[in-house]
Design a protein around this motif. Structure first.
Motif: not given
Length: 99
Positions: A3, A6, A12, A27-29, A37, A40, A72, A75, A78, A96
């Motif tokens: 990823g 951030t 984001l 989207l993954y966080a 992970w 999101l 975010i 987080v 991402v 961001c």
């Protein structure tokens, strides 16, 4: 290391561009405190329950250009996951900001 970092930003900004409706972007966080992970989830408000208030940050049937701003807060990383074959016309741009 997967990823994108951030740098502890608040929002984001994503621009998604495509010429058909066959790709989906999720989207993954990642949070360092949890060390894992997950998809999101973002607040959309108006739900009668907590589950109804938050929805997965997933964009489907993308055709044309879309610009979205996703909160975010907290987080650390991402990731952008496409669950279908991707052609050269599918483009994701991200930045961001703190405001």
């Amino acid at each position: 290391r997967n990823g994108y970092s951030t740098e502890n930003q608040q929002y984001l900004h994503i621009q998604i561009e495509n010429n058909d409706a066959s790709e989906t972007l999720t989207l993954y966080a990642y949070n360092y405190a949890f060390g894992s992970w997950s998809i999101l989830y973002i607040p959309v408000g108006g739900g009668a329950t907590t589950e109804a208030t938050y929805v997965a940050a997933a964009f489907t049937t993308i055709d044309g250009k879309k610009m979205v701003t996703v909160p975010i807060h907290g987080v650390d990383r991402v990731a952008f996951v496409c669950d279908s074959s991707v052609d050269a016309n599918f483009v994701v741009r991200a930045a961001c900001s703190t405001f």
